[in-house]
Write a protein that holds these residues in place. Structure first.
Motif, PDB file in Angstrom:
ATOM      1  N   LEU A   1       8.451   5.429   8.441  1.00  0.00           N
ATOM      2  CA  LEU A   1       7.165   5.757   9.070  1.00  0.00           C
ATOM      3  C   LEU A   1       6.970   4.991  10.374  1.00  0.00           C
ATOM      4  O   LEU A   1       6.481   5.541  11.358  1.00  0.00           O
ATOM      5  N   GLU A   2       7.357   3.736  10.390  1.00  0.00           N
ATOM      6  CA  GLU A   2       7.251   2.970  11.642  1.00  0.00           C
ATOM      7  C   GLU A   2       8.117   3.591  12.732  1.00  0.00           C
ATOM      8  O   GLU A   2       7.709   3.673  13.888  1.00  0.00           O
TER       9      GLU A   2
ATOM     10  N   GLN B   1      12.523   8.173  -2.613  1.00  0.00           N
ATOM     11  CA  GLN B   1      12.634   6.734  -2.410  1.00  0.00           C
ATOM     12  C   GLN B   1      12.263   5.917  -3.640  1.00  0.00           C
ATOM     13  O   GLN B   1      11.324   6.253  -4.352  1.00  0.00           O
ATOM     14  N   THR B   2      13.023   4.851  -3.853  1.00  0.00           N
ATOM     15  CA  THR B   2      12.724   3.893  -4.920  1.00  0.00           C
ATOM     16  C   THR B   2      12.425   2.516  -4.324  1.00  0.00           C
ATOM     17  O   THR B   2      12.237   1.557  -5.052  1.00  0.00           O
ATOM     18  N   ASP B   3      12.409   2.429  -2.989  1.00  0.00           N
ATOM     19  CA  ASP B   3      12.158   1.163  -2.306  1.00  0.00           C
ATOM     20  C   ASP B   3      11.076   1.382  -1.240  1.00  0.00           C
ATOM     21  O   ASP B   3      11.279   2.148  -0.288  1.00  0.00           O
ATOM     22  N   GLU B   4       9.955   0.703  -1.413  1.00  0.00           N
ATOM     23  CA  GLU B   4       8.838   0.860  -0.477  1.00  0.00           C
ATOM     24  C   GLU B   4       9.233   0.511   0.961  1.00  0.00           C
ATOM     25  O   GLU B   4       8.716   1.087   1.915  1.00  0.00           O
ATOM     26  N   ALA B   5      10.143  -0.431   1.113  1.00  0.00           N
ATOM     27  CA  ALA B   5      10.550  -0.862   2.458  1.00  0.00           C
ATOM     28  C   ALA B   5      11.184   0.277   3.251  1.00  0.00           C
ATOM     29  O   ALA B   5      11.023   0.366   4.474  1.00  0.00           O
ATOM     30  N   ASN B   6      11.918   1.159   2.572  1.00  0.00           N
ATOM     31  CA  ASN B   6      12.532   2.299   3.256  1.00  0.00           C
ATOM     32  C   ASN B   6      11.472   3.260   3.783  1.00  0.00           C
ATOM     33  O   ASN B   6      11.608   3.819   4.878  1.00  0.00           O
TER      34      ASN B   6
ATOM     35  N   ILE C   1       0.827  -1.209   0.000  1.00  0.00           N
ATOM     36  CA  ILE C   1       0.000   0.000   0.000  1.00  0.00           C
ATOM     37  C   ILE C   1       0.863   1.261   0.000  1.00  0.00           C
ATOM     38  O   ILE C   1       0.406   2.342   0.329  1.00  0.00           O
ATOM     39  N   ILE C   2       2.131   1.093  -0.359  1.00  0.00           N
ATOM     40  CA  ILE C   2       3.033   2.212  -0.609  1.00  0.00           C
ATOM     41  C   ILE C   2       3.262   2.233  -2.118  1.00  0.00           C
ATOM     42  O   ILE C   2       3.799   1.279  -2.684  1.00  0.00           O
ATOM     43  N   LEU C   3       2.806   3.270  -2.748  1.00  0.00           N
ATOM     44  CA  LEU C   3       2.799   3.334  -4.207  1.00  0.00           C
ATOM     45  C   LEU C   3       3.841   4.353  -4.678  1.00  0.00           C
ATOM     46  O   LEU C   3       3.713   5.544  -4.385  1.00  0.00           O
TER      47      LEU C   3
END
Length: 157
Positions: A148-149, A138-143, A10-12
């Motif tokens: 945010l966490e 960013q190019t990586d949703e995990a970052n 859900i990070i686009l």
């Protein structure tokens, strides 16, 4: 640990849209496809954005924080979009002005109190230009998820 849902799906990144309605539809439909929100969510969030704009000019770039009523939500979550090209959103609290938005934080909360708490935490993130620029690049949703966490402390929401 909070039950707020945030994962890479859900990070686009590089979301394309030429209007705020297109952006809100793409983000909302993604949440509906995952059964995180009800089918009514997409139209409800578009309608709310027309009535109460959520664009926020900040130092460096503008953000939007669309959200709607809790009855359209199945599981609380936050969806993030980094737009390929900026899209005009109405400025929060000003019916006349628009701002070119690069980052969209779509909130789907299942309790009114949760929404207010998350909005307050996001405002702290928005005050840090370096953080916003980091998210926009960013190019990586995990970052994005990790940042945010770390910064929103979901256990308090």
């Amino acid at each position: 640990m909070s039950d707020i849902y945030l994962d890479e799906s859900i990070i686009l990144l590089n979301l394309e849209g030429s209007t705020k309605e297109e952006v809100l539809t793409a983000m909302g439909q993604n949440l509906a496809d995952k059964n995180l929100v009800k089918d009514s969510f997409v139209q409800a969030i578009i309608d709310r954005e027309k009535e109460f704009a959520t664009g926020l000019p900040t130092a460096g770039l503008s953000v939007a924080i669309p959200h709607t009523d809790v009855e359209h939500v199945n599981q609380k979550n936050i969806s993030v979009a980094v737009l390929k090209k900026e899209v005009e959103f109405g400025v929060m609290g000003d019916d006349e002005e628009t701002t070119p938005v690069k980052l969209v934080f779509m909130l789907a909360m299942d309790e009114p109190h949760s929404q207010l708490t998350l909005l307050q935490k996001l405002m702290q993130v928005f005050q840090n230009e370096d953080t916003l620029q980091y998210l926009a690049r960013q190019t990586d949703e995990a970052n994005i998820k990790q940042l945010l966490e770390d910064q929103l402390n979901f256990s308090e929401i």
